[in-house]
Write an enzyme that holds these catalytic residues in place. Structure first.
Site, PDB file in Angstrom:
ATOM      1  N   TYR A 152     -65.940  -1.273  16.315  1.00  0.00           N
ATOM      2  CA  TYR A 152     -65.092  -2.363  16.807  1.00  0.00           C
ATOM      3  C   TYR A 152     -64.267  -2.980  15.680  1.00  0.00           C
ATOM      4  O   TYR A 152     -63.185  -3.493  15.919  1.00  0.00           O
ATOM      5  CB  TYR A 152     -65.948  -3.479  17.430  1.00  0.00           C
ATOM      6  N   LYS A 211     -77.728   7.412  16.995  1.00  0.00           N
ATOM      7  CA  LYS A 211     -77.353   8.819  17.162  1.00  0.00           C
ATOM      8  C   LYS A 211     -77.506   9.458  15.780  1.00  0.00           C
ATOM      9  O   LYS A 211     -76.556   9.988  15.185  1.00  0.00           O
ATOM     10  CB  LYS A 211     -75.902   8.897  17.696  1.00  0.00           C
ATOM     11  N   ASP A 216     -77.997   9.010  23.854  1.00  0.00           N
ATOM     12  CA  ASP A 216     -77.828   9.762  25.112  1.00  0.00           C
ATOM     13  C   ASP A 216     -79.132   9.796  25.903  1.00  0.00           C
ATOM     14  O   ASP A 216     -79.150   9.579  27.119  1.00  0.00           O
ATOM     15  CB  ASP A 216     -77.272  11.177  24.852  1.00  0.00           C
ATOM     16  N   ASP A 218     -72.714  -2.169  23.834  1.00  0.00           N
ATOM     17  CA  ASP A 218     -71.744  -2.501  24.880  1.00  0.00           C
ATOM     18  C   ASP A 218     -72.003  -1.636  26.109  1.00  0.00           C
ATOM     19  O   ASP A 218     -72.073  -2.122  27.246  1.00  0.00           O
ATOM     20  CB  ASP A 218     -70.323  -2.268  24.345  1.00  0.00           C
ATOM     21  N   ASP A 229     -74.127  -2.685  29.894  1.00  0.00           N
ATOM     22  CA  ASP A 229     -73.507  -2.561  31.229  1.00  0.00           C
ATOM     23  C   ASP A 229     -74.383  -1.680  32.121  1.00  0.00           C
ATOM     24  O   ASP A 229     -74.606  -1.984  33.288  1.00  0.00           O
ATOM     25  CB  ASP A 229     -72.114  -1.903  31.131  1.00  0.00           C
TER      26      ASP A 229
HETATM   27  C1  IPM Z   1     -68.437  -7.269  26.366  1.00  0.00           C
HETATM   28  C2  IPM Z   1     -67.021  -6.835  26.687  1.00  0.00           C
HETATM   29  C3  IPM Z   1     -66.185  -6.892  25.413  1.00  0.00           C
HETATM   30  C4  IPM Z   1     -66.787  -5.937  24.404  1.00  0.00           C
HETATM   31  C5  IPM Z   1     -64.685  -6.581  25.622  1.00  0.00           C
HETATM   32  C6  IPM Z   1     -64.065  -7.520  26.639  1.00  0.00           C
HETATM   33  C7  IPM Z   1     -63.931  -6.606  24.334  1.00  0.00           C
HETATM   34  O1  IPM Z   1     -67.029  -5.578  27.257  1.00  0.00           O
HETATM   35  O2  IPM Z   1     -68.617  -8.425  25.922  1.00  0.00           O
HETATM   36  O3  IPM Z   1     -69.349  -6.479  26.557  1.00  0.00           O
HETATM   37  O4  IPM Z   1     -66.499  -4.728  24.434  1.00  0.00           O
HETATM   38  O5  IPM Z   1     -67.559  -6.394  23.569  1.00  0.00           O
HETATM   39 MG    MG Z   2     -68.960  -4.784  27.627  1.00  0.00          MG
END
Ligand code: IPM
Ligand code: MG
Length: 353
Positions: A142, A189, A221, A245, A249
């Site tokens: 990032y 990884k 993975d 990240d 999710d």
């Molecule tokens: C999160 C989001 C952010 C990230 C984006 C909006 C930049 O997906 O907070 O998980 O990737 O960190």
């Molecule tokens: Mg995110």
């Protein structure tokens, strides 16, 4: 207690869900006799529109002077569909994390018994899931060098970590695991990436210090598979920025809706509390977005920023009651009635009072 909160509502559904969190925080403050002062500041796409900067210096100043930041969401489709945009809303979020030194992002995976049937995963797989993802937030791909060559047909994003960066987050994760079921999964990884080998080296050093915690190493993975195949096998997970990240999710699927998931970002300066969902532009202004991820982030704020556990617990309890009684938005409502974002917020606040 006198508390100063910076409110960065941001874009899309951000302002709507933040409004509900503020109602809940006010109700809790009334009950426990806290005095809350809110300072609103701009960020994201609308800050770009107003002042050309998604995280203006004035906003950073307000965050630095506050005891906590409540953050909504940022992002706008007009930037998503324009890869050549020079300034992007997300840069605001990343700069805020970096400038506040928020190197640890804590994302609990919450399972609500009344919502088990909402998950696309089988009930018996997820009912005992209870793990926390600790994501490194200010390093890695990032923040590494990125660019294009002169002919613009080659691009790069560099992933870099230093030993101190890895050490502070893995330490934090071990300490977190010590307060839970004493198991830490380090996700990397290391079979391919040099940064991952550094992570593993550091974790192996710390493993010898935190002998009361069981350490497990998983490639990302395999971890992605295990998280939905056998989530109860995890307690605390620690990983680098990009893997965290993605994994967090994925983990939100376990609770049935991304709209429910809170997070805390902590580090050197003021901590930030935000839902893990994005700005959900399709729902903006419609009063339909689920406010619970933001409300539960406010609960984390009471606990993590102010050490007020009873206040946090009260918020979690009323959220649970709202789920059981079906006072919820359309994303998780049963075929019967869905409530609006503001109705859910009003109900939670009234319940607390
Ligand atoms: C999160 C989001 C952010 C990230 C984006 C909006 C930049 O997906 O907070 O998980 O990737 O960190
Ligand atoms: Mg995110």
């Amino acid at each position: 207690m006198d508390i100063n909160i910076a409110v960065l509502a941001g874009d899309g559904i951000g302002p709507e869900v933040i409004d509900q969190a503020i109602k809940v925080v006010d109700a809790v403050a009334g009950k426990f006799d806290h005095h809350i002062n809110y300072t609103h500041a701009i960020t994201g796409a609308h800050a770009i529109d107003e002042v050309g900067d998604p995280y203006p210096a004035e906003t950073h100043d307000i965050c630095m002077k506050s005891d906590a930041v409540l953050f909504g969401a940022i992002g706008h489709p007009k930037f998503d569909n324009d890869p050549s945009a020079k300034v992007r809303p997300e840069q605001g979020l990343l700069r805020m994390r970096k400038q506040l030194g928020l190197y640890a992002n804590i994302r609990p995976t919450l399972v609500f018994p009344s919502l088990l049937h909402k998950s696309p995963l089988r009930k018996e797989l997820i009912e005992h899931a209870d793990f926390v993802c600790i994501r490194e937030l200010t390093g890695g791909i990032y923040f590494g060098d990125k660019g294009r060559n002169e002919t613009r047909d080659k691009a790069w994003d560099v992933c870099e970590y230093t030993k101190p960066e890895v050490k502070r987050i893995v330490k934090l994760a071990y300490e977190y695991a010590q307060k839970r079921r004493k198991k830490l999964t380090v996700i990397d990884k290391a079979n391919v990436l040099e940064t991952s080998r550094l992570w593993r080296e550091v974790a192996q050093e710390l493993e010898k210090v935190y002998t009361d915690v069981e350490t497990e190493y998983l490639f990302v993975d395999a971890a992605a598979m295990r998280i939905i195949q056998w989530p109860e096998g995890f307690d605390v997970v620690v990983t680098e920025n990009m893997f965290g990240d993605i994994i967090s999710d994925e983990a939100s699927v376990i609770s049935g809706s991304m709209g429910l998931m809170p997070s805390a970002s902590i580090g050197e300066h003021t901590s930030v509390f935000e839902p893990i969902h994005g700005s959900y532009p399709q729902a903006a202004g419609k009063n339909i977005a689920n406010p619970l991820g933001t409300v539960l982030s406010a609960a984390m704020m009471f606990e993590y920023a102010f050490g007020l556990k009873e206040e946090a617990k009260l918020i979690e309890d009323v959220v649970n009651t709202s789920l059981v009684e079906g006072i919820v938005t359309e994303d998780i409502a049963e075929s019967g009635k869905a409530y609006s974002t503001s109705e859910v917020g009003d109900w939670l606040a009234a319940q607390i009072k």
